[in-house]
Design an enzyme around this catalytic site. Structure first.
Site, PDB file in Angstrom:
ATOM      1  N   HIS A  56      -0.343  -1.218 -48.732  1.00  0.00           N
ATOM      2  CA  HIS A  56       1.108  -1.154 -49.009  1.00  0.00           C
ATOM      3  C   HIS A  56       1.344  -1.024 -50.500  1.00  0.00           C
ATOM      4  O   HIS A  56       0.424  -1.166 -51.302  1.00  0.00           O
ATOM      5  CB  HIS A  56       1.841  -2.341 -48.391  1.00  0.00           C
ATOM      6  CG  HIS A  56       1.532  -3.676 -48.993  1.00  0.00           C
ATOM      7  ND1 HIS A  56       0.289  -4.261 -48.917  1.00  0.00           N
ATOM      8  CD2 HIS A  56       2.300  -4.561 -49.698  1.00  0.00           C
ATOM      9  CE1 HIS A  56       0.307  -5.435 -49.521  1.00  0.00           C
ATOM     10  NE2 HIS A  56       1.523  -5.635 -50.025  1.00  0.00           N
ATOM     11  N   HIS A  58       2.968  -2.679 -52.943  1.00  0.00           N
ATOM     12  CA  HIS A  58       3.173  -3.716 -53.959  1.00  0.00           C
ATOM     13  C   HIS A  58       2.170  -3.583 -55.110  1.00  0.00           C
ATOM     14  O   HIS A  58       1.002  -3.275 -54.901  1.00  0.00           O
ATOM     15  CB  HIS A  58       3.082  -5.117 -53.333  1.00  0.00           C
ATOM     16  CG  HIS A  58       4.304  -5.465 -52.528  1.00  0.00           C
ATOM     17  ND1 HIS A  58       4.312  -6.436 -51.562  1.00  0.00           N
ATOM     18  CD2 HIS A  58       5.569  -4.966 -52.568  1.00  0.00           C
ATOM     19  CE1 HIS A  58       5.532  -6.517 -51.018  1.00  0.00           C
ATOM     20  NE2 HIS A  58       6.299  -5.624 -51.612  1.00  0.00           N
ATOM     21  N   ASP A  60       0.566  -5.659 -56.906  1.00  0.00           N
ATOM     22  CA  ASP A  60      -0.673  -6.448 -56.873  1.00  0.00           C
ATOM     23  C   ASP A  60      -1.675  -5.908 -55.844  1.00  0.00           C
ATOM     24  O   ASP A  60      -2.720  -6.529 -55.610  1.00  0.00           O
ATOM     25  CB  ASP A  60      -0.382  -7.948 -56.651  1.00  0.00           C
ATOM     26  CG  ASP A  60       0.242  -8.232 -55.305  1.00  0.00           C
ATOM     27  OD1 ASP A  60       0.999  -7.383 -54.792  1.00  0.00           O
ATOM     28  OD2 ASP A  60      -0.023  -9.323 -54.750  1.00  0.00           O
ATOM     29  N   HIS A  61      -1.382  -4.749 -55.261  1.00  0.00           N
ATOM     30  CA  HIS A  61      -2.344  -4.054 -54.394  1.00  0.00           C
ATOM     31  C   HIS A  61      -2.650  -2.649 -54.896  1.00  0.00           C
ATOM     32  O   HIS A  61      -3.517  -1.966 -54.339  1.00  0.00           O
ATOM     33  CB  HIS A  61      -1.816  -3.997 -52.956  1.00  0.00           C
ATOM     34  CG  HIS A  61      -1.745  -5.352 -52.318  1.00  0.00           C
ATOM     35  ND1 HIS A  61      -2.636  -5.792 -51.361  1.00  0.00           N
ATOM     36  CD2 HIS A  61      -0.905  -6.390 -52.548  1.00  0.00           C
ATOM     37  CE1 HIS A  61      -2.330  -7.042 -51.027  1.00  0.00           C
ATOM     38  NE2 HIS A  61      -1.283  -7.419 -51.730  1.00  0.00           N
ATOM     39  N   HIS A 114       6.319  -6.904 -43.823  1.00  0.00           N
ATOM     40  CA  HIS A 114       6.185  -7.335 -45.221  1.00  0.00           C
ATOM     41  C   HIS A 114       6.758  -6.229 -46.118  1.00  0.00           C
ATOM     42  O   HIS A 114       7.612  -6.476 -46.953  1.00  0.00           O
ATOM     43  CB  HIS A 114       4.713  -7.596 -45.510  1.00  0.00           C
ATOM     44  CG  HIS A 114       4.413  -7.959 -46.928  1.00  0.00           C
ATOM     45  ND1 HIS A 114       4.831  -9.144 -47.499  1.00  0.00           N
ATOM     46  CD2 HIS A 114       3.738  -7.297 -47.907  1.00  0.00           C
ATOM     47  CE1 HIS A 114       4.418  -9.184 -48.769  1.00  0.00           C
ATOM     48  NE2 HIS A 114       3.761  -8.070 -49.034  1.00  0.00           N
ATOM     49  N   ASP A 133      -1.144  -7.681 -46.500  1.00  0.00           N
ATOM     50  CA  ASP A 133      -0.264  -8.850 -46.539  1.00  0.00           C
ATOM     51  C   ASP A 133       0.536  -9.007 -45.251  1.00  0.00           C
ATOM     52  O   ASP A 133       1.606  -9.608 -45.237  1.00  0.00           O
ATOM     53  CB  ASP A 133       0.717  -8.739 -47.727  1.00  0.00           C
ATOM     54  CG  ASP A 133       0.027  -8.965 -49.062  1.00  0.00           C
ATOM     55  OD1 ASP A 133      -1.174  -9.275 -49.076  1.00  0.00           O
ATOM     56  OD2 ASP A 133       0.713  -8.825 -50.095  1.00  0.00           O
ATOM     57  N   HIS A 171      -4.760 -12.151 -49.633  1.00  0.00           N
ATOM     58  CA  HIS A 171      -4.601 -13.306 -50.536  1.00  0.00           C
ATOM     59  C   HIS A 171      -5.346 -14.534 -50.037  1.00  0.00           C
ATOM     60  O   HIS A 171      -5.528 -14.720 -48.836  1.00  0.00           O
ATOM     61  CB  HIS A 171      -3.119 -13.688 -50.669  1.00  0.00           C
ATOM     62  CG  HIS A 171      -2.305 -12.698 -51.427  1.00  0.00           C
ATOM     63  ND1 HIS A 171      -2.137 -12.740 -52.789  1.00  0.00           N
ATOM     64  CD2 HIS A 171      -1.606 -11.608 -51.006  1.00  0.00           C
ATOM     65  CE1 HIS A 171      -1.366 -11.738 -53.185  1.00  0.00           C
ATOM     66  NE2 HIS A 171      -1.029 -11.027 -52.116  1.00  0.00           N
TER      67      HIS A 171
HETATM   68 ZN   LIG Z   1       2.533  -7.502 -50.732  1.00  0.00          ZN
END
Ligand SMILES: [Zn+2]
Length: 255
Positions: A56, A58, A60-61, A114, A133, A171
Site C-alpha cells: 500500500h 503509506h 513507511d512502506h 486500511h 497493514d 509492524h
Molecule cells: Zn499503513
C-alpha cells in the site's frame, strides 16, 4: 526449491522482509520502509534485489523505493488502485493476478480497509502471506480509507488461508495488541499462551513475526468478530460480525 525469507526491523517498528528464490537467485523486498536496513539485509544474506512488492501507498512502506530502484534496477509491483501514489511503479496488479519472483508464484488478494487499494501477496506453495497493514499478529490495521465492513471482508479473505500459512505483517505491534486482546477475551487460553510467548520473545529482543493463520484465528479478536462469546463481550450479541468488528476496532483506537 522452497522459498527463503529474511526478516528485519526498519524505522521504529516497521518490518522489512526479503523473499528469496534460491533456484533462480531472485529476491523480492516486501515493501520498502527504508533503504539502508534493506541494503544491510541484502549484504547479510548475499542476495540480489530483483523486485519490490508493495502492499500500500503509506510512506513507511514506500519511502525506500527510489533509492533501491536506482541502485538495483529492480521491478516495482504495486496495487493498481494506488499506483499514482507510489514512486517508480513498473507493474500494477489486482485481485487474482499472479506475481512471480523467479520460480516462486504468488497471487494477489485485494484487502482494502486500511487504505482503499491495499493488497496482500500470498505464495500458496510456500505457505507464505505478506499482509502489510491489513492484519497484524493479534491485531489489525487502522481503518483509515475504507469502512469497517470492508476491512472485515478483507480479514475474512485472509482468514480463509490454510492454518499453516505463515503470516508476515508490516509492524511489530504484537505485545500491545495482546494487552488489548485480553480485554476482549480474558478467558481465551490460546491468547493467554500467546501472551506469555510474546513477552518472552520481546524480552529477548526477538521478533514475534511470523505468526500462522491457525494461531491468529484462535487468538486474534479482530478475526473472531463472528464468535458468539466475542460479540457478547462487547455487548453486541446477535449483531452482524462487521458491527462487532467495528466496535472492537473502535475500542482499540481508544485504548
Ligand atoms: Zn499503513
Amino acid at each position: 526449491m522452497p522459498a527463503q525469507t529474511h526478516l528485519f526491523l526498519c524505522l521504529k517498528d516497521n518490518y522489512g522482509v526479503l523473499l528469496h528464490d534460491p533456484g533462480q537467485g531472485t529476491t523480492a523486498a516486501i515493501d520498502a520502509p527504508e533503504a539502508a536496513p534493506i541494503e544491510a539485509a541484502l549484504k547479510a544474506t548475499g542476495w540480489r534485489l530483483t523486485d519490490i512488492l508493495v502492499t500500500h501507498h503509506h510512506a513507511d512502506h514506500t519511502q525506500g523505493i527510489a533509492e533501491l530502484k536506482q541502485k538495483h534496477r529492480c521491478r516495482v509491483v504495486a496495487p493498481h488502485g494506488e499506483a499514482a501514489k507510489i514512486p517508480l511503479v513498473d507493474e500494477t496488479v489486482r485481485e487474482g493476478d499472479k506475481v512471480r519472483v523467479g520460480s516462486l508464484e504468488g497471487r494477489v488478494l485485494e484487502t482494502p480497509g486500511h487504505t482503499a487499494g491495499h493488497i496482500s501477496y500470498v505464495f500458496p506453495a510456500d505457505k507464505l502471506a505478506f499482509v502489510g497493514d491489513t492484519l497484524f499478529s493479534i491485531g489489525c490495521g487502522r481503518v483509515i480509507e475504507g469502512t469497517p465492513e470492508m476491512m472485515w471482508q478483507s480479514l475474512l479473505k485472509l482468514r480463509a488461508l490454510p492454518d499453516d500459512t505463515r503470516i508476515y505483517c508490516g509492524h511489530e505491534y504484537t505485545q500491545a495488541n495482546v494487552r488489548f486482546a485480553k480485554t476482549i477475551e480474558p478467558a481465551n487460553a490460546v491468547l493467554g499462551a500467546r501472551a506469555q510467548e510474546v513477552d518472552k520473545l520481546v524480552a529477548a529482543h526477538k521478533p514475534t513475526i511470523p505468526s500462522t493463520m491457525g494461531a491468529e484465528k484462535a487468538a486474534n479478536p479482530f478475526l473472531r468478530a463472528d464468535v458468539a462469546e466475542v460479540a457478547k463481550s462487547v455487548g453486541l450479541s446477535g449483531q452482524p460480525a462487521w458491527k462487532v468488528f467495528a466496535e472492537i476496532r473502535e475500542r482499540k483506537n481508544r485504548s
